[in-house]
Design a protein around this motif. Structure first.
Motif, PDB file in Angstrom:
ATOM      1  N   LEU A 229       0.832  -1.205   0.000  1.00  0.00           N
ATOM      2  CA  LEU A 229       0.000   0.000   0.000  1.00  0.00           C
ATOM      3  C   LEU A 229       0.863   1.250   0.000  1.00  0.00           C
ATOM      4  CD1 LEU A 229      -3.013  -0.332   2.465  1.00  0.00           C
ATOM      5  CD2 LEU A 229      -3.021  -0.334  -0.026  1.00  0.00           C
ATOM      6  N   ARG A 233       1.244   3.894  -3.291  1.00  0.00           N
ATOM      7  CA  ARG A 233       0.129   4.762  -2.873  1.00  0.00           C
ATOM      8  C   ARG A 233      -0.327   5.714  -3.979  1.00  0.00           C
ATOM      9  NH1 ARG A 233       4.356   6.144   0.522  1.00  0.00           N
ATOM     10  NH2 ARG A 233       5.485   7.997  -0.114  1.00  0.00           N
ATOM     11  N   ARG A 239      -5.952   3.346  -4.972  1.00  0.00           N
ATOM     12  CA  ARG A 239      -7.120   4.222  -4.916  1.00  0.00           C
ATOM     13  C   ARG A 239      -8.406   3.396  -4.911  1.00  0.00           C
ATOM     14  NH1 ARG A 239      -5.456   9.329  -8.432  1.00  0.00           N
ATOM     15  NH2 ARG A 239      -3.687   9.303  -7.024  1.00  0.00           N
ATOM     16  N   LEU A 242      -8.870   1.452  -1.592  1.00  0.00           N
ATOM     17  CA  LEU A 242      -9.213   2.275  -0.439  1.00  0.00           C
ATOM     18  C   LEU A 242     -10.596   2.899  -0.541  1.00  0.00           C
ATOM     19  CD1 LEU A 242      -5.838   4.067   0.280  1.00  0.00           C
ATOM     20  CD2 LEU A 242      -6.811   2.072   1.393  1.00  0.00           C
ATOM     21  N   SER A 243     -11.118   2.978  -1.750  1.00  0.00           N
ATOM     22  CA  SER A 243     -12.416   3.650  -1.872  1.00  0.00           C
ATOM     23  C   SER A 243     -13.568   2.714  -1.548  1.00  0.00           C
ATOM     24  CB  SER A 243     -12.580   4.203  -3.276  1.00  0.00           C
ATOM     25  OG  SER A 243     -12.556   3.138  -4.203  1.00  0.00           O
TER      26      SER A 243
ATOM     27  N   VAL B  40      -3.839   2.529   6.228  1.00  0.00           N
ATOM     28  CA  VAL B  40      -5.068   2.614   5.427  1.00  0.00           C
ATOM     29  C   VAL B  40      -5.784   3.926   5.726  1.00  0.00           C
ATOM     30  CG1 VAL B  40      -7.388   1.652   5.187  1.00  0.00           C
ATOM     31  CG2 VAL B  40      -5.400   0.141   5.107  1.00  0.00           C
ATOM     32  N   LEU B  43      -3.760   6.960   4.257  1.00  0.00           N
ATOM     33  CA  LEU B  43      -3.836   7.041   2.793  1.00  0.00           C
ATOM     34  C   LEU B  43      -5.232   7.475   2.344  1.00  0.00           C
ATOM     35  CD1 LEU B  43      -1.758   3.961   1.569  1.00  0.00           C
ATOM     36  CD2 LEU B  43      -1.099   6.361   1.623  1.00  0.00           C
ATOM     37  N   ARG B  44      -6.224   6.969   3.048  1.00  0.00           N
ATOM     38  CA  ARG B  44      -7.598   7.335   2.713  1.00  0.00           C
ATOM     39  C   ARG B  44      -7.808   8.833   2.926  1.00  0.00           C
ATOM     40  NH1 ARG B  44     -11.090   2.686   4.975  1.00  0.00           N
ATOM     41  NH2 ARG B  44     -10.951   1.537   3.027  1.00  0.00           N
ATOM     42  N   ARG B  46      -5.565  11.179   2.859  1.00  0.00           N
ATOM     43  CA  ARG B  46      -4.840  11.941   1.849  1.00  0.00           C
ATOM     44  C   ARG B  46      -5.603  11.968   0.529  1.00  0.00           C
ATOM     45  NH1 ARG B  46       1.197  10.273   0.946  1.00  0.00           N
ATOM     46  NH2 ARG B  46       1.082  10.443   3.196  1.00  0.00           N
ATOM     47  N   LEU B  47      -6.148  10.794   0.155  1.00  0.00           N
ATOM     48  CA  LEU B  47      -6.899  10.728  -1.099  1.00  0.00           C
ATOM     49  C   LEU B  47      -8.120  11.635  -1.052  1.00  0.00           C
ATOM     50  CD1 LEU B  47      -6.740   6.951  -2.063  1.00  0.00           C
ATOM     51  CD2 LEU B  47      -5.685   8.886  -3.224  1.00  0.00           C
ATOM     52  N   GLU B  50      -7.151  15.176  -1.527  1.00  0.00           N
ATOM     53  CA  GLU B  50      -6.834  15.453  -2.930  1.00  0.00           C
ATOM     54  C   GLU B  50      -8.084  15.475  -3.803  1.00  0.00           C
ATOM     55  OE1 GLU B  50      -4.041  12.463  -3.939  1.00  0.00           O
ATOM     56  OE2 GLU B  50      -2.394  13.382  -2.821  1.00  0.00           O
ATOM     57  N   SER B  52      -9.865  12.997  -4.851  1.00  0.00           N
ATOM     58  CA  SER B  52      -9.969  11.964  -5.888  1.00  0.00           C
ATOM     59  C   SER B  52     -10.879  10.825  -5.439  1.00  0.00           C
ATOM     60  CB  SER B  52      -8.588  11.426  -6.236  1.00  0.00           C
ATOM     61  OG  SER B  52      -7.915  11.068  -5.051  1.00  0.00           O
ATOM     62  N   LEU B  53     -11.509  10.981  -4.296  1.00  0.00           N
ATOM     63  CA  LEU B  53     -12.438   9.928  -3.891  1.00  0.00           C
ATOM     64  C   LEU B  53     -13.866  10.465  -3.916  1.00  0.00           C
ATOM     65  CD1 LEU B  53     -10.961   7.869  -0.925  1.00  0.00           C
ATOM     66  CD2 LEU B  53     -11.435   7.143  -3.238  1.00  0.00           C
TER      67      LEU B  53
END
Lengths: 243, 53
Positions: A229, A233, A239, A242-243, B40, B43-44, B46-47, B50, B52-53
């Motif tokens: 991971l 990353r 991505r 994690l979504s 996890v 990273l979640r 951070r996404l 950004e 992007s989620l």
């Protein structure tokens, strides 16, 4: 075949596969530990010479076996990463070190705790004990080296070389009890002529060894997943995961 | 029960061995597990920042 291996070693595939395997492996590990401990502490008899202190052996021997196993995995995975630049191999090598160091520490300490009442001493500098201590230092050196080098690729390369140099110690540990006159006893299970141990003791020993083995793979997969991971990353699959 | 704990006089050695083994094995499992969950989560986060989620 090569294609299959490449797909297996692709980080997203491995990450998902490991995630699916982990609950099953954990359950098997727990069952093996329960049955192994039951045998080690309750159903197996005391030894006619060692009395109840023989029960330490059900922890000591699996830990010692796995300390060698984890090192070989670390060195082989390191070599694969070195030659073929497979990131998964490098993650496996890195993940193997802390568990292996734990096994080595346990082998040394439980051996000491058995040696005090049986040999009358905590420690002797015989070939088996000394080479196992060296194994602990190799693990710690490996972990330290990885932590000390900032660049991930350089760290992987340098530590893989260290692991490969140290691999000569593995046969030395195994054969030390034959090559030298050691206070540590010779092989009881893996010897020519079959195991020289009663089934009532061999069965719990093997169950505990299997438990340690499955435990090792649980921790290995767990650590490899985290490593993948972090390394990947910025990729799309992380991505998605994690979504 | 008392007899079991005494281990024929070797209780201290036997139980220290099993106790240390349990401690080392549990730590080697729980620490990586917590680290995985932390990674996890980070990273979640951070996404999401950004967008992007």
């Amino acid at each position: 075949m090569l294609d299959f291996l490449h797909r297996m070693a692709s980080p997203p595939h491995f990450y998902r596969l490991a995630g699916r395997l982990l609950p099953w492996l954990s359950a098997i590990t727990a069952l093996l530990f329960l049955s192994g401990l039951w045998g080690a502490l309750f159903t197996s008899p005391p030894d006619y010479q060692q009395g109840e202190s023989v029960r330490i052996i059900y922890v000591h021997v699996p830990a010692a076996w796995m300390s060698l196993f984890a090192y070989v995995v670390m060195a082989v995975a390191g070599a694969i990463g070195l030659v073929w630049r497979i990131r998964l191999a490098d993650a496996v090598a890195a993940a193997s070190a802390p568990v292996g160091a734990g096994f080595t520490f346990l082998a040394l300490v439980t051996g000491s705790l058995w040696g005090k009442p049986m040999w009358g001493t905590w420690w002797v500098w015989d070939a088996r004990l000394t080479s196992e201590l060296l194994l602990l230092f190799l693990y710690l050196g490996y972990i330290g080296l990885r932590a000390a080098i900032e660049d991930r690729r350089n760290a992987a390369r340098a530590s893989a070389i260290l692991a490969l140099v140290g691999v000569v110690n593995i046969p030395i540990i195994h054969f030390s009890v034959e090559w030298w006159n050691t206070l540590h006893q010779g092989a009881t299970v893996f010897r020519s002529g079959g195991p020289a141990i009663d089934p009532s003791m061999l069965l719990p020993l093997l169950l505990m060894a299997l438990a340690f083995n499955f435990y090792y793979f649980v921790v290995l997969l767990l650590r490899v997943r985290t490593e993948l991971l972090l390394e990947e990353r910025r990729t799309n699959w992380v991505r998605e995961v994690l979504s | 029960m008392r007899e079991f704990l005494q281990m024929g006089g070797y209780g201290l050695y036997v139980w220290t061995s099993y106790g240390l083994a349990a401690l080392v094995l549990i730590l080697n499992l729980v620490l990586p597990w917590q680290r995985h969950r932390r990674v996890v989560r980070e990273l979640r986060g951070r996404l999401q920042r950004e967008g992007s989620l």
